[in-house]
Design a protein around this motif. Structure first.
Motif, PDB file in Angstrom:
ATOM      1  N   THR A 540      -2.307  19.561 -21.699  1.00  0.00           N
ATOM      2  CA  THR A 540      -2.076  18.215 -22.229  1.00  0.00           C
ATOM      3  C   THR A 540      -0.593  17.900 -22.143  1.00  0.00           C
ATOM      4  N   TYR A 542       2.585  14.643 -22.524  1.00  0.00           N
ATOM      5  CA  TYR A 542       2.990  13.299 -22.952  1.00  0.00           C
ATOM      6  C   TYR A 542       4.512  13.274 -23.092  1.00  0.00           C
ATOM      7  N   ASP A 577      -1.184  11.641 -21.239  1.00  0.00           N
ATOM      8  CA  ASP A 577      -1.391  10.493 -22.123  1.00  0.00           C
ATOM      9  C   ASP A 577      -0.411   9.378 -21.779  1.00  0.00           C
ATOM     10  N   LYS A 637      -4.087   8.955 -17.899  1.00  0.00           N
ATOM     11  CA  LYS A 637      -4.854   8.180 -18.881  1.00  0.00           C
ATOM     12  C   LYS A 637      -4.191   6.818 -19.128  1.00  0.00           C
ATOM     13  N   ASN A 639      -4.071   3.971 -21.851  1.00  0.00           N
ATOM     14  CA  ASN A 639      -4.385   3.821 -23.268  1.00  0.00           C
ATOM     15  C   ASN A 639      -5.267   2.610 -23.561  1.00  0.00           C
ATOM     16  N   ASN A 644      -5.792   7.659 -26.758  1.00  0.00           N
ATOM     17  CA  ASN A 644      -4.704   8.571 -26.421  1.00  0.00           C
ATOM     18  C   ASN A 644      -4.654   9.721 -27.417  1.00  0.00           C
ATOM     19  N   LYS A 645      -3.640  10.535 -27.302  1.00  0.00           N
ATOM     20  CA  LYS A 645      -3.341  11.700 -28.118  1.00  0.00           C
ATOM     21  C   LYS A 645      -4.089  12.943 -27.621  1.00  0.00           C
ATOM     22  N   LYS A 646      -3.539  14.095 -28.065  1.00  0.00           N
ATOM     23  CA  LYS A 646      -3.941  15.389 -27.521  1.00  0.00           C
ATOM     24  C   LYS A 646      -5.395  15.713 -27.793  1.00  0.00           C
ATOM     25  N   TRP A 648      -8.043  13.890 -28.018  1.00  0.00           N
ATOM     26  CA  TRP A 648      -8.973  13.242 -27.106  1.00  0.00           C
ATOM     27  C   TRP A 648      -8.849  13.818 -25.700  1.00  0.00           C
ATOM     28  N   SER A 649      -7.661  14.282 -25.345  1.00  0.00           N
ATOM     29  CA  SER A 649      -7.519  14.963 -24.055  1.00  0.00           C
ATOM     30  C   SER A 649      -8.304  16.272 -24.040  1.00  0.00           C
TER      31      SER A 649
END
Length: 711
Positions: A540, A542, A577, A637, A639, A644-646, A648-649
């Motif tokens: 992951t 971002y 993300d 991804k 948004n 978003n965010k880890k 959901w990854s």
């Protein structure tokens, strides 16, 4: 390359105009000190064949520890054998004495009961702790339970006769010889099994020769065992503890034959393997028989096209060694049951049955020895433990219990560290029986057990029986041990059919209960299994800094370069993300692509780009110098399309593996697919990944292992 920039100015010794000096001074030259990153240094170290050779000190330390461990096994097992036979011999010797001796006999009988039952009580408690409350371990099938109970009863009868009866009918030296007779049925089973396996037409000449060598060895071992038993039986006939036993020779031989057959049949490795079959093994076998050996065809194709899926075996000697079992293993590899064997739960049942049956059979023996005496006399024997037993009795009692317990666990340590070739194959086969025989001869000369004569120990028939029986068990079990187990740190239930032990015939039990590739139907070549293993690296990301992105790409490059043997399938996925807005990538994505060009040697123009429901994906196929390929896919991804965010990854890559990858790979089982989850700021190398895979593959009960990578 990692570079450190050092700024400085260069001056000239020649005098020049001021304007020229000012211009040169204003132009600073940059000196660059280039050095490889840590991961590249590790890869260069791996490329050096001599870097993996241990130092002389490590080799000496390993051999020294092996020697000391084997000495411990030798001492514990011999002490266990000498202790149990001595206690039984003392009990039988005191039967013809006065009333005081009878009380001592009752106490010795109770101590013998305790020594025989304690190992099974201990195994029962360990079975409860290790497997009773584990839902991942199934219970044995009804067929296995019934057969396990029957074999436990049969083994209990044989153990009772060997421990309580036979030492009183002959001398301790002859008892030691007769204990080696339990290899008769297992050797006979090996002979029959070696001829029942039909030769394959596709088997190379090396494997055919190996099969014939194995058959010849088993036949030779059977002939030696029969000849050794004949010599031991003749010694048993002539060596009587009481001259008045001539009239009961038929009864004496009846006890001997019953004891040998009971233990020999119940310890056949093929029967012990049959007990561990799970409920869906029959379904798996039938499905596998209807399938074509697709995996074998794929492996053949992969030899011509490196880099696809499975990769051929890189160890030619190991490949030749397992060619005879390779077609069967490859054919049933896909259909093999993922359920673990019910080893520990079967141990609970069999240990409980053995405890009850040995206790009951010994009570029947007590009634036979003391006819007409009430059970109260046996109860009184518990009170005679402290008052009637001598120091020698207590030493033998403690030596048997402690020797059998520690002997079993030191043998387990030797097996799990792959020291069994020397500790089990050589020491147990070649040393235990002769040294026990010599120990009893020394005790006879010192009049420790009160034997009337020591002539039996240097009787020619006894010595011939000793040589023949030791040679038979060495050939029959030694050739199987040398062909088995190339992995270290295996669990106890992977090393033995049932993780139990016995106090009477410990070394025979260890040699016959040790799993071998020859008898294990579920055994797979570790290299063949590794070739089917698939590792998916999921990261992951971002807005990481450039140095964090660089070390991640260096880690992926290191994994790709390390696939020189091609034993596993790797692919890497990065879930980014906030990476795109519609079709426009962010600056962080452009930075990652730029670093990928530097570290991985790819071109941004050559990537495969496509739109996805969550935004966009770009991918490259990394090819190392050996031609093996590693897929690198970056999931960008949006948004506005996906959360978003880890977390959901993480949901996304779990869905990718479970809902897409495993369905696409028809020949991939769930227990052969691993997800290596990392953050973008984690640096991992080849050694850490290998250690993690080794841990996961050795213990199927481990589903997740955290913090295994060194940052």
């Amino acid at each position: 390359m990692a570079s450190n920039e050092v700024s400085g100015t260069s001056t000239s010794s020649n005098s020049k105009p001021m304007s020229s000096e000012i211009n040169k001074a204003s132009k600073q030259e940059t000196f660059v000190i280039e050095t490889d990153s840590k991961i590249k240094r590790e890869l260069k170290r791996k490329d050096n064949k001599h870097s993996f050779r241990p130092s002389y000190g490590v080799v000496v330390l390993k051999w020294l520890s092996t020697f000391l461990l084997c000495l411990l096994i030798l001492a514990f097992v011999i002490f266990s054998k000498v202790g149990i036979v001595s206690i039984s011999q003392q009990m039988s010797r005191e039967l013809v004495e006065d009333a005081a001796a009878v009380k001592r006999t009752q106490g010795v009988f109770v101590s013998l009961q305790i020594a025989t039952v304690v190992p099974h009580v201990f195994s029962f408690l360990r079975g409860i702790l290790m497997g009773a409350f584990r839902k991942d371990i199934p219970w044995p099938t009804r067929r296995s339970l019934i057969l396990g109970v029957v074999l436990s009863i049969v083994e209990s009868v044989g153990t009772t006769l060997f421990v309580f009866c036979l030492p009183g009918l002959t001398g301790p030296g002859t008892t030691v010889l007769l204990m080696s007779g339990v290899f008769l049925a297992p050797i006979l089973y090996n002979v029959v099994h070696s001829w029942m396996v039909p030769p394959k037409s596709a088997v190379p000449p090396e494997s055919t020769n190996l099969k014939w060598i194995t058959r010849i060895l088993f036949i030779v071992a059977l002939l030696l065992e029969l000849a050794g038993l004949a010599s031991a039986g003749y010694t048993y006939h002539n060596h009587k503890t009481d001259p008045g036993m001539d009239a009961n020779d038929a009864k004496r031989f009846g006890f001997l034959v019953t004891a040998l057959l009971c233990l020999s049949i119940s310890w056949i490795p093929g029967i012990q393997s049959f007990l561990l079959k799970t409920t869906n093994d029959a379904v798996v076998t039938s499905q596998a028989s209807n399938k074509e050996p697709t995996h074998a065809k794929e492996t053949k194709d992969n030899n011509a096209q490196p880099g696809s899926g499975s990769v051929p075996n890189s160890n030619p000697s190991r490949e030749r060694k397992h060619t005879s079992n390779a077609p069967e293993a490859q054919t049933t590899a896909v259909g093999t049951s993922s359920l673990p064997p019910p080893t520990w739960k079967l141990t609970i049942v069999m240990s409980a049955v053995k405890t009850v049956c040995i206790f009951g059979c010994s009570i029947l023996f007590y009634a036979e020895v003391f006819p007409g005496r009430p059970v109260k006399d046996w109860v009184d024997g518990w009170g005679h433990l402290g008052s009637q037993l001598t120091t020698t009795d207590w030493v033998m009692f403690a030596g048997n219990i402690g020797g059998s317990l520690f002997g079993y666990f030191t043998a387990y340590i030797a097996c799990t560290t792959c020291m069994q070739w020397f500790g089990i194959t050589i020491l147990l086969n070649l040393s235990i029986t002769p040294l026990s025989y010599v120990a009893f001869y020394v005790m006879c000369t010192k009049d420790v057990l009160g034997e009337s004569t020591c002539k039996m120990y240097y009787n020619p028939y006894s010595l011939i029986a000793l040589v023949l029986l030791v040679a038979a068990q060495t050939i029959s079990t030694g050739c199987l041990f040398f062909r088995s187990q190339f992995l270290v740190m295996l669990k106890e239930d992977k090393l033995f059919w049932t993780p139990m032990y016995t106090s009477g015939l410990l070394e025979q039990w260890l040699m016959l209960s040790k799993k071998t590739e020859y008898h294990d139907e579920h055994h797979e070549d570790p290299l063949l299994k590794a070739s089917r293993t698939k590792v998916i690296i999921c990261t992951t990301m971002y807005r990481e800094a450039d140095y964090e992105m660089r070390q991640l790409l260096q880690s992926i490059s290191g994994i790709n370069r390390a696939q020189t043997d091609g034993t596993r399938h790797f692919e890497s996925h990065i879930f980014f993300d906030g990476a795109v807005k519609k079709v426009n990538p962010t600056d962080s994505v452009l930075q990652l692509v730029s670093l990928a060009e530097e570290e991985l040697g790819v071109k941004s123009a050559n990537c495969k780009r496509k739109g996805t429901p969550y935004g966009m994906s770009i991918e490259w196929e990394l090819i190392n110098n050996k031609g093996h390929r590693l897929l690198l896919r970056i999931h960008l991804k949006d948004n506005q399309k996906v959360k978003n965010k880890k977390r959901w990854s993480q949901v996304m890559y779990m869905s990718y593996v479970l809902d897409f990858f495993l369905k696409q790979e028809n020949n991939c089982r769930h227990d052969e697919c691993f997800i290596l989850t990392t953050d973008a700021d984690v640096c991992f190398n080849v050694d850490s990944v290998e250690a993690l895979l080794d841990l996961m593959t050795r213990d199927p009960s481990v589903g997740r292992y955290a913090r295994a990578l060194i940052p």
